[in-house]
Design a protein around this motif. Structure first.
Motif, short mmCIF file in Angstrom:
data_model
loop_
_atom_site.label_atom_id
_atom_site.label_comp_id
_atom_site.label_asym_id
_atom_site.label_seq_id
_atom_site.Cartn_x
_atom_site.Cartn_y
_atom_site.Cartn_z
N HIS A 85 0.46 -1.32 -0.14
CA HIS A 85 0.43 -0.23 0.30
C HIS A 85 0.90 0.95 0.16
O HIS A 85 -0.13 2.56 0.28
CB HIS A 85 -0.72 0.40 1.20
N ASP A 86 2.16 1.25 0.17
CA ASP A 86 2.56 2.17 0.43
C ASP A 86 3.40 3.01 -1.47
O ASP A 86 3.27 4.08 -1.57
CB ASP A 86 3.80 2.15 0.76
N MET A 87 3.41 2.04 -1.98
CA MET A 87 3.36 2.28 -3.41
C MET A 87 2.24 2.80 -4.28
O MET A 87 1.79 3.56 -4.95
CB MET A 87 3.22 1.42 -4.19
N LEU A 88 1.04 2.93 -3.74
CA LEU A 88 -0.09 3.24 -3.79
C LEU A 88 -0.72 4.74 -3.31
O LEU A 88 -0.09 5.05 -2.42
CB LEU A 88 -1.45 2.18 -3.06
N HIS A 89 -0.88 5.93 -4.92
CA HIS A 89 -1.01 6.96 -4.24
C HIS A 89 -2.42 6.95 -5.61
O HIS A 89 -3.60 6.72 -6.19
CB HIS A 89 -0.27 7.65 -5.25
N GLU A 90 -3.23 8.26 -4.74
CA GLU A 90 -4.38 8.57 -5.15
C GLU A 90 -4.79 10.24 -5.80
O GLU A 90 -4.38 10.77 -4.92
CB GLU A 90 -5.33 8.30 -4.18
N PHE A 91 -5.82 10.42 -6.83
CA PHE A 91 -6.10 11.71 -7.09
C PHE A 91 -7.02 12.35 -8.57
O PHE A 91 -7.19 11.25 -8.97
CB PHE A 91 -4.78 11.89 -8.33
N PRO A 92 -8.07 12.51 -8.03
CA PRO A 92 -9.60 12.85 -8.02
C PRO A 92 -8.93 13.57 -9.77
O PRO A 92 -7.43 14.42 -9.87
CB PRO A 92 -9.85 14.24 -7.25
N ILE A 93 -10.06 13.06 -10.51
CA ILE A 93 -10.21 13.04 -11.90
C ILE A 93 -10.40 14.64 -11.79
O ILE A 93 -10.29 15.34 -13.05
CB ILE A 93 -11.12 12.19 -12.49
N SER A 94 -11.40 15.35 -11.44
CA SER A 94 -11.94 16.32 -11.42
C SER A 94 -10.81 17.59 -11.31
O SER A 94 -11.16 18.71 -11.62
CB SER A 94 -13.37 17.08 -10.11
N ARG A 95 -9.14 17.39 -10.55
CA ARG A 95 -8.16 17.90 -10.78
C ARG A 95 -7.37 18.22 -11.33
O ARG A 95 -6.10 19.04 -11.46
CB ARG A 95 -7.16 17.85 -9.09
#
Length: 435
Positions: free
Chosen positions: A247-257
């Motif tokens: 889970h340290d390799m997992l990142h998240e970013f909102p598609i609206s930004r």
């Protein structure tokens, strides 16, 4: 001399807290190993306490009290020698319901006496007046049908992308956009998913595609999940049972930004909108605790978005996978800008019309080569002695896949003035025709 190294099979054994997949016939279900917790699977309840310590892929038999015991069943039911007789055809067999001497009450009595599934099936065979007259194939079919009904055998499997894809496709295909496991395998191959790469994933398949990418990368590299809405939804990732370092390799970013990030106007250091409520009097301490928890969660979310934005700003991602119920065209055109040249991208859709539009847009905009729009076709075969043939029932379609490779659209820059020299005109040989 060679030094002996002891084989550690701890990763192959079931432990408390592990996520496993239960299998019975062609039905799957993902659960977590918790002691003294009742599990309901295929209208039966049991406990998984006795499975702890055993190897994965072990078959267990469900007892009447709900406990599991090792199953030493034989695939081909051992019947007595006089029962092994088989007829030549089934033309004289009439299905009038009178061939079985045992009634429903008799079978229930056998179950109450503690007889196992094999023993009940043997009793059914012994009390059938037409079993000996059936052909060998019909006898095998009869035994297989009774096994499915009376044998309480459950197999505990280690989760993998193939098993979980089969589970979702068999139970709730709409949650994964009807993505079949053969199409998932093609997507991972076409996107060149490997350890140490940086991959962008936009999916609404309950986290199945995201978990498959993480499994293929083995915990090395970076996976950036582009999610719609307020928070990322990935319940399927939990069923994989990844170690903590995955889970340290997992990142998240909102598609609206994404548009703000491309324009350079993304603010990742903005203040919390609830920061100015410090002087507000709360009605009770519970409201104060909730406000503090909300503030901490928003701060953690802002930090995760800032970390993902830092990875995206380099625009050097190694791959892109899109598998969503939304129209993929605007998402694809926006996320392609984060890929490095000569990098693969894969888009999955249950229907071909959205992918045809994506294909047309990519041809108009340029910057991509090797565009291919394909569909997957899968059919299972029965492989048995003298009975090998394709299965009559098959999946109607496995969706469509659009794949391609990015290329750089910037031409080589000239280092100095270049002079275009025209080639000298070719001299024509004249022939004297007067001689």
């Amino acid at each position: 001399c060679c030094e002996c190294v002891a084989y550690d099979d701890s990763q192959c054994r079931i432990k408390e807290g592990d996520y496993v997949v239960l299998k019975r016939g062609g039905i799957f279900k993902a659960v977590q190993i918790q002691l003294k917790k009742k599990v309901i699977f295929e209208k039966q309840w049991f406990f998984l306490d006795n499975a702890v310590g055993h190897l994965y892929s072990t078959a267990f038999e469900i007892a009447a009290c709900g406990s599991l015991s090792l199953s030493f069943f034989v695939r081909s039911l051992c019947v007595s020698a006089d029962v092994k007789e088989a007829g030549t055809d089934n033309r004289n067999i009439v299905d009038d319901g009178k061939s079985q001497k045992l009634t429903r009450d008799d079978i229930e009595t056998l179950k109450e006496q503690g007889l196992k599934g094999q023993e009940i099936i043997q009793q059914l065979i012994d009390n059938s007046s037409t079993f000996k007259d059936k052909t060998e194939y019909a006898q095998d079919k009869y035994i297989k049908k009774k096994k499915k009904k009376y044998e309480n055998i459950v197999t505990i499997l280690k989760p993998s992308c193939r098993i979980l894809a089969m589970m979702y496709h068999g139970r709730e295909p709409s949650k994964i956009c009807h993505l079949r496991y053969d199409a998932l395998a093609q997507m991972l191959t076409l996107a060149n998913i490997h350890a140490g790469s940086k991959v962008l994933v936009f999916e609404t398949c309950s986290g199945l595609v995201l978990g498959s990418v993480m499994e293929r990368m083995g915990g090395y590299g970076s996976v950036i999940q582009m999610y719609p809405g307020g928070d990322p939804l990935r319940p399927g990732v939990q069923s994989f049972g990844f170690p903590a370092h995955f889970h340290d390799m997992l990142h998240e970013f909102p598609i609206s930004r994404v548009n703000a990030l491309l324009a350079g106007t993304l603010d990742t250091t903005g203040k919390d909108p609830s920061a100015g409520t410090a002087n507000i009097l709360f009605k009770n301490l519970q409201d104060l605790y909730r406000a503090q928890e909300r503030k901490v969660k928003l701060e953690e979310k802002r930090k995760r978005m800032a970390a993902a934005a830092a990875l995206l700003e380099g625009r050097n991602a190694d791959g892109l996978i899109i598998a969503s119920r939304f129209h993929p065209c605007p998402v694809l055109l926006g996320l392609l800008k984060f890929l490095s040249p000569s990098r693969p991208f894969v888009i999955y859709s249950q229907y071909k019309e959205p992918l045809i539009e994506c294909y047309t847009k990519l041809k108009e905009h340029g910057g991509t080569v090797s565009l291919r729009l394909t569909d997957t076709w899968l059919r299972h075969y029965q492989v048995l002695p003298n009975r090998t043939h394709p299965m009559l029932l098959m999946s109607g379609g496995g969706g469509y896949i659009l794949s391609g490779t990015t290329v750089s659209t910037d031409g080589p820059k000239a280092t100095g003035p270049q002079r275009a020299d025209k080639p000298a005109p070719k001299r024509l040989k004249l022939t004297d025709t007067d001689r």
